[in-house]
Design an enzyme around this catalytic site. Structure first.
Site, PDB file in Angstrom:
ATOM      1  CE  LYS A  52      -8.035  -0.356   5.467  1.00  0.00           C
ATOM      2  NZ  LYS A  52      -6.753  -0.387   4.768  1.00  0.00           N
TER       3      LYS A  52
ATOM      4  CG  ASP B  14       0.385  -2.770   6.112  1.00  0.00           C
ATOM      5  OD1 ASP B  14      -0.628  -3.005   6.796  1.00  0.00           O
ATOM      6  OD2 ASP B  14       0.364  -2.056   5.088  1.00  0.00           O
TER       7      ASP B  14
ATOM      8  CD  GLN C  41      -7.009  -4.915   3.633  1.00  0.00           C
ATOM      9  OE1 GLN C  41      -7.938  -5.685   3.877  1.00  0.00           O
ATOM     10  NE2 GLN C  41      -7.207  -3.640   3.361  1.00  0.00           N
TER      11      GLN C  41
ATOM     12  CB  CYS D 224      -3.694   3.222  -1.646  1.00  0.00           C
ATOM     13  SG  CYS D 224      -4.876   4.478  -1.212  1.00  0.00           S
TER      14      CYS D 224
ATOM     15  CG  HIS E  46      -1.910   0.953   1.416  1.00  0.00           C
ATOM     16  ND1 HIS E  46      -1.669   2.263   1.768  1.00  0.00           N
ATOM     17  CD2 HIS E  46      -3.260   0.845   1.276  1.00  0.00           C
ATOM     18  CE1 HIS E  46      -2.823   2.915   1.843  1.00  0.00           C
ATOM     19  NE2 HIS E  46      -3.803   2.084   1.542  1.00  0.00           N
TER      20      HIS E  46
HETATM   21  C1  LIG Z   1      -5.827   0.355   4.504  1.00  0.00           C
HETATM   22  C2  LIG Z   1      -4.416  -0.052   4.444  1.00  0.00           C
HETATM   23  C3  LIG Z   1      -3.400   0.787   4.896  1.00  0.00           C
HETATM   24  C4  LIG Z   1      -3.670   2.168   5.411  1.00  0.00           C
HETATM   25  O1  LIG Z   1      -4.549   2.140   6.496  1.00  0.00           O
HETATM   26  P1  LIG Z   1      -5.252   3.454   7.040  1.00  0.00           P
HETATM   27  O2  LIG Z   1      -6.327   2.931   7.921  1.00  0.00           O
HETATM   28  O3  LIG Z   1      -5.787   4.184   5.845  1.00  0.00           O
HETATM   29  O4  LIG Z   1      -4.219   4.232   7.767  1.00  0.00           O
HETATM   30  C5  LIG Z   1      -2.110   0.313   4.835  1.00  0.00           C
HETATM   31  N1  LIG Z   1      -1.826  -0.910   4.377  1.00  0.00           N
HETATM   32  C6  LIG Z   1      -2.783  -1.751   3.946  1.00  0.00           C
HETATM   33  C7  LIG Z   1      -2.407  -3.116   3.470  1.00  0.00           C
HETATM   34  C8  LIG Z   1      -4.102  -1.341   3.959  1.00  0.00           C
HETATM   35  O5  LIG Z   1      -5.059  -2.163   3.524  1.00  0.00           O
END
Ligand SMILES: *Cc1c(COP(=O)(O)O)cnc(C)c1O
Length: 406
Positions: free
Chosen positions: A225, A199, A202, A364, A121
């Site tokens: 999320k 990260d 997801q 993104c 992302h």
């Molecule tokens: C949504 C997302 C982000 C960013 O998250 P925010 O809630 O917008 O700060 C970063 N990495 C991944 C894989 C995402 O799905």
């Protein structure tokens, strides 16, 4: 017992109509809906408890502090962190990644290297580019193959004593691909002294997470999320690393002693929580963890995987429909295009008219789109409350879009 109707009944928003049709919400990778239990906890905080935390001697301040610290411990269990003070409240994944890249500044110098992947992302790309600008370090990117799968032999080639950071996502938001982070972490540990950042934006909504078993140094995710309010998120960091690194924001809450002769910092987690936190949101994030625990991680995962299999099967029956990452190990997401038919946003608009909410565009993740030589995809993404009937409606809508756009 997994009772989908009972689960759906906890989400009032799922009863609404969009464009005269029942809402079919398939944009969960952008943000999930929130169950009533989470909204009630949030509301209760503002109607019964509202006070600033960690500061007041008065009753409400103490109650608010207790609730927020209880939530921190729920999240500690949720990711199996060793200590509750390794759990830092943030406003989301983006803030977590920016925080980490900022506090690592003094650890990097000209010629050092940061490894990320093609599947990241933008929020796991740009903060590292900024860190490279500040320090003269260089970014190296693990490529993908035509299935979207990371080519780990490149990681073997890249890793060296110059590698200072390896930062990858556990699950790609654009394609839903599950990356072999256990293998990435093992290779990194064996061949470098790099800080390892995961990260989990997801993965936290779909898997059970064990940061100790993973042995990552940092793990970040967003509350919104995974059924919690927006403006909430978590940064996990290992105790000895967080103690060694400097603070990010300066301000209230994060000091031990503040004077003009010099300031000393508070211990963890407060060193990284300057200013008034999102108390109501942070408490509600604990309620979101309760919600997921009550259903059970295995049940959530089984249901979502069944939805994904079914969606892929139904969509691939449509002539000229291409699924990106079709043969990769995936979760929660099916990302596709109708070949030669309009652009992804045209398909999204027609689906919206039928009440079906999907995401279209680059998600993104422009490098992934460049790799496949496309401007964007249509992305349907699933949560525990989605149904097979909703996927039938999605497939019907895509067929209708194909007829209208050809
Ligand atoms: C949504 C997302 C982000 C960013 O998250 P925010 O809630 O917008 O700060 C970063 N990495 C991944 C894989 C995402 O799905």
């Amino acid at each position: 017992m997994f009772d989908i109707q009972e689960i759906r009944s906890q989400f009032s928003i799922l009863n609404r109509e969009v464009n005269g049709k029942p809402l079919v919400y398939l944009d969960n990778a952008a943000t999930s809906q929130k169950p009533n239990s989470v909204l009630e906890v949030w509301n209760e905080y503002y109607t019964e408890l509202n006070a600033n935390v960690h500061r007041g001697i008065h009753t409400l301040s103490q109650l608010a502090t207790e609730e927020m610290e209880l939530s921190r411990r729920k999240i500690q269990k949720f990711i199996n962190a060793k200590n509750d003070f390794e759990v830092i409240f943030t406003k989301g994944t983006t803030e977590g990644l920016n925080l980490i890249s900022y506090i690592l500044t003094s650890k990097l110098k000209q010629g050092d290297e940061i490894i990320i992947s093609y599947l990241e992302h933008h929020s796991n790309i740009v903060p590292w580019q900024l860190l490279c600008d500040r320090t003269g370090a260089k970014l190296r990117v693990i490529p993908i193959d035509e299935n979207g799968i990371l080519q780990l032999d490149y990681l073997d080639q890249f890793l060296s004593e110059k590698t200072k950071v390896v930062s990858v996502n556990q699950v790609s938001n654009a394609l839903g691909i599950v990356n072999p982070i256990e293998e990435i972490i093992a290779k990194t540990r064996a061949n470098s002294n790099a800080y390892i950042v995961i990260d989990g934006a997801q993965s936290a909504p779909h898997f059970s997470i064990d940061v100790q078993a993973l042995d990552c140094d940092f793990f970040v995710f967003s509350g919104h999320k995974m059924y919690a309010p927006m403006g909430t998120g978590i940064l996990y960091g290992k105790q000895e690393i967080l103690e060694d690194l400097p603070p990010f924001h300066g301000g209230g809450e994060m000091i031990a002693v503040c004077s003009f002769d010099g300031t000393t910092y508070a211990g963890l987690p407060f060193k990284y929580e300057a200013g008034t936190p999102n108390v109501g949101g942070n408490i509600a994030l604990g309620a979101a963890v309760d919600f997921m625990n009550k259903i059970g991680h295995q049940n959530i995962q089984n249901h979502e995987n069944a939805l994904l299999d079914y969606a892929q099967k139904q969509l691939l029956k449509i002539d000229g429909l291409k699924v990106y990452g079709e043969n990769a190990n995936r979760t929660g997401v099916v990302s596709f295009n109708l070949e030669g038919v309009g652009i992804s946003s045209d398909v999204g608009m027609i689906l919206d008219k039928m009440g079906v909410a999907v995401r279209t565009g680059h998600h993104c993740t422009q490098p992934i789109m460049d790799f496949f030589n496309i401007a964007g995809t249509v992305r349907a993404s699933f949560a525990v409350y989605n149904t097979f009937e909703e996927i039938d409606l999605l497939a019907e809508g895509v067929k209708k879009a194909q007829r209208m756009l050809s």
